[in-house]
Design a protein around this motif. Structure first.
Motif, mmCIF file in Angstrom:
data_model
loop_
_atom_site.group_PDB
_atom_site.id
_atom_site.type_symbol
_atom_site.label_atom_id
_atom_site.label_comp_id
_atom_site.label_asym_id
_atom_site.label_seq_id
_atom_site.Cartn_x
_atom_site.Cartn_y
_atom_site.Cartn_z
ATOM 1 N N ALA A 216 37.780 34.074 52.313
ATOM 2 C CA ALA A 216 38.159 35.008 51.252
ATOM 3 C C ALA A 216 37.722 36.433 51.580
ATOM 4 O O ALA A 216 36.621 36.646 52.096
ATOM 5 C CB ALA A 216 37.531 34.577 49.933
ATOM 6 N N VAL A 217 38.575 37.399 51.280
ATOM 7 C CA VAL A 217 38.166 38.805 51.355
ATOM 8 C C VAL A 217 37.826 39.340 49.964
ATOM 9 O O VAL A 217 37.349 40.457 49.828
ATOM 10 C CB VAL A 217 39.236 39.711 52.008
ATOM 11 C CG1 VAL A 217 39.493 39.285 53.449
ATOM 12 C CG2 VAL A 217 40.542 39.704 51.211
ATOM 13 N N GLY A 218 38.077 38.548 48.936
ATOM 14 C CA GLY A 218 37.732 38.972 47.580
ATOM 15 C C GLY A 218 38.376 38.067 46.557
ATOM 16 O O GLY A 218 39.176 37.187 46.889
ATOM 17 N N ASN A 219 37.998 38.280 45.297
ATOM 18 C CA ASN A 219 38.480 37.461 44.193
ATOM 19 C C ASN A 219 38.524 38.336 42.951
ATOM 20 O O ASN A 219 37.688 39.212 42.770
ATOM 21 C CB ASN A 219 37.522 36.259 44.002
ATOM 22 C CG ASN A 219 37.924 35.348 42.856
ATOM 23 O OD1 ASN A 219 37.321 35.345 41.808
ATOM 24 N ND2 ASN A 219 38.963 34.555 43.062
ATOM 25 N N SER A 220 39.499 38.067 42.083
ATOM 26 C CA SER A 220 39.669 38.925 40.906
ATOM 27 C C SER A 220 38.560 38.739 39.870
ATOM 28 O O SER A 220 38.392 39.588 38.997
ATOM 29 C CB SER A 220 41.031 38.656 40.258
ATOM 30 O OG SER A 220 41.143 37.288 39.917
#
Ligand code: ADP
Length: 395
Positions: A216-220
Motif C-alpha cells: 500500500a502507498v496509502g489509505n483513505s
C-alpha cells in the motif's frame, strides 16, 4: 493444522475455520450469529456448533484462534495477543469505539475458555507500514504526532487480499509473490514494470487504497476507521473546525459529538435515517432527494480518493471493487467509473451489470485500465499470517 478466525462485530459473531494440513488454507466450515447482545453466550454457541459439527473436538484440535484486530497503541503487524498487547488495544478504544471493544471482549473470552490455545491478531493497520511518511503524517504539532496522531490506514486484510489476487489475475506472479510475503520480506524485487492498483473496499465502512507492486502507498482512512469516505453511520472526512463550531454553537458535549459523528453521520445522516445502501437506493429510485444526495456524496468521495491514488501512482493498471457494495452494486460501480475515459477507465456496461459477488473483469476490452470485481477474503489473509506466525515461533 486448524485455525479458527472469529469476526467480532458490535452485534454479530461470525467465524471461518481453516485447515492448513498440507495446503495453503482450505475453508472447512463457516457460520455465525447476528443480533448478538451477549458476546460470551454467542462465543459459547459458536464453539458448541464447532463441536457438534465434529470440526473441533477439544482445544488440542485448534492450532490457534486468529483475529482481524483493529489497532493497538504503538504496535502493528501479526502479534500474539498477550495481556500487554490487549491492554495496548484498549488504549485505542476512544479512537475506534465501534471496532476495538468487541474484539477486546472477544479475545478475553477466548483466553478464558481456551487457555492453552494461542490467540494471534493481524492488525488492520499492518498493510500500510510501508506507505511513504509524507502520506501518513498529519500537519499537527510534534507533540500530537508523538501522541500517535497520524494516518494509520485500515481494512488492511482486505486490501492485502486484493493486492495478491489482482496480481494473480493480471498474470503478475512476481507481484503476487511479493504481496503474499510482504510481512516477512518487504524487500522482494519485482521482475517487470511497476503494477499500480487502486482497491475500493466499499461496504458498511469503506476505504480506498493505492497499491504499488503489492504494497500500500496509502489509505483513505486516517488515525481511525472514521475518516475517508462516508460510512454507513460514521461521518468520513470532516474539517476539524466543524467539531469546535458545533460544540461552541450548540453547547455539545464530547459524548454528543461522538454520537453525531460515529452513530448518526455518514449515509445515515445524509439520507435521513437509512444506513444500508439497498434501502437508500430504493428510496432514491422512488424520488427521495435526500437519498439520491447520499448516493451522490458517496460516489463523489470515492472518485476523489480514486483520483488521489491515480496521481500518487502515476497512472493505473487495475481498479478493483470489493466488499458488500463493491461486489454487489453495479450502479455504484458505474457511477464511480463514469466519464473517466481520459484516465483510461472504460466500463463494459453489460459485464458490469452481470458481475455480482464473483470475480469478473468489467472493463471494455479496449480499456487501458482493467476494472475488476474481486470478492474479498479477509479471514484467509488473517489465517495465513497466523499460520506463518506459529511456524516462526516454533523455529
Ligand atoms: P461490513 O463493512 O459491515 O462488513 P458489508 O461489506 O457486508 O459490510 O457491506 C454492507 C453494505 O453492502 C450495505 O450497504 C449493503 O446494502 C451492501 N450489500 C451487501 N450485500 C449486498 C447485496 N447482496 N446486494 C446489494 N447490496 C449489498
Amino acid at each position: 493444522m486448524k485455525i479458527l478466525i472469529p469476526n467480532l462485530g458490535s452485534t454479530s459473531v461470525k467465524y471461518r475455520l481453516f485447515d492448513f494440513t498440507g495446503g495453503d488454507g482450505t475453508l472447512l466450515t463457516r457460520g455465525g450469529l447476528e443480533r448478538v447482545s451477549d458476546h460470551a453466550e454467542a462465543i459459547e454457541q459458536v464453539l458448541g456448533e464447532l463441536r457438534e459439527g465434529g470440526w473441533v473436538g477439544s482445544e488440542e484440535d485448534l492450532a490457534a484462534v486468529g483475529f482481524k484486530t483493529i489497532m493497538a497503541e504503538g504496535r502493528t503487524g501479526c502479534l500474539e495477543l498477550t495481556p500487554e498487547v490487549v491492554d495496548s488495544m484498549e488504549a485505542c478504544n476512544n479512537i475506534a469505539p465501534a471496532h476495538n471493544p468487541p474484539y477486546i471482549r472477544g479475545i478475553r473470552l477466548f483466553a478464558e475458555k481456551m487457555p492453552s490455545v494461542p490467540l494471534v491478531g493481524l492488525f488492520e493497520t499492518a498493510f500500510f507500514q510501508w506507505a511513504p511518511e509524507a502520506s501518513t503524517r498529519y500537519a499537527v504539532p510534534q507533540s500530537w504526532h508523538d501522541a500517535g496522531v497520524r494516518r494509520w490506514g485500515f481494512h488492511g486484510a482486505s486490501h492485502k487480499f486484493i493486492a495478491e489476487r489482482s496480481a494473480e489475475l493480471l498474470d503478475r506472479e512476481d507481484v503476487a509473490e511479493r504481496a503474499r510475503n510482504l510481512y516477512v520480506d518487504a524487500g522482494l524485487p519485482v521482475d517487470r514494470s511497476p503494477l499500480r492498483v487502486v482497491s475500493c473496499h466499499l461496504g458498511g465502512s469503506s476505504s480506498i487504497s493505492g497499491i504499488l507492486n503489492g504494497a500500500a502507498v496509502g489509505n483513505s482512512m486516517g488515525l481511525s476507521p472514521q475518516s475517508g469516505l462516508p460510512h454507513n453511520n460514521r461521518v468520513g472526512d470532516l474539517d476539524s473546525m466543524a467539531v469546535l463550531h458545533m460544540m461552541r454553537r450548540d453547547g455539545l458535549s464530547v459524548d454528543d459529538v461522538e454520537t453525531a459523528l460515529c452513530n448518526e453521520g455518514g449515509l445515515k445522516g445524509l439520507s435521513g435515517g437509512h444506513n444500508d445502501i439497498r434501502d437508500i437506493a430504493s428510496e432514491a429510485d422512488s424520488g427521495n432527494a435526500q437519498a439520491k444526495l447520499a448516493l451522490d456524496v458517496f460516489v463523489h468521495s470515492a472518485r476523489h480518493w480514486l483520483g488521489a491514488y491515480f496521481a500518487q501512482l502515476n497512472g493505473l493498471d487495475a481498479l478493483v471493487f470489493t466488499a458488500g457494495i463493491g461486489e454487489n452494486r453495479a450502479s455504484i460501480r458505474a457511477a464511480i467509473c463514469a466519464e473517466l475515459d481520459q484516465l483510461g477507465i472504460r466500463l463494459d456496461a453489460e459485464k458490469n451489470e452481470a458481475a455480482r459477488a464473483e470475480e469478473a473483469i468489467i472493463s471494455a476490452d479496449d480499456s487501458p485500465v482493467r476494472v475488476m470485481v474481486i470478492p474479498t477474503n479477509e479471514e484467509l489473509v488473517v489465517a495465513r499470517e497466523v499460520k506463518r506466525y506459529l511456524e516462526h515461533r516454533r523455529n
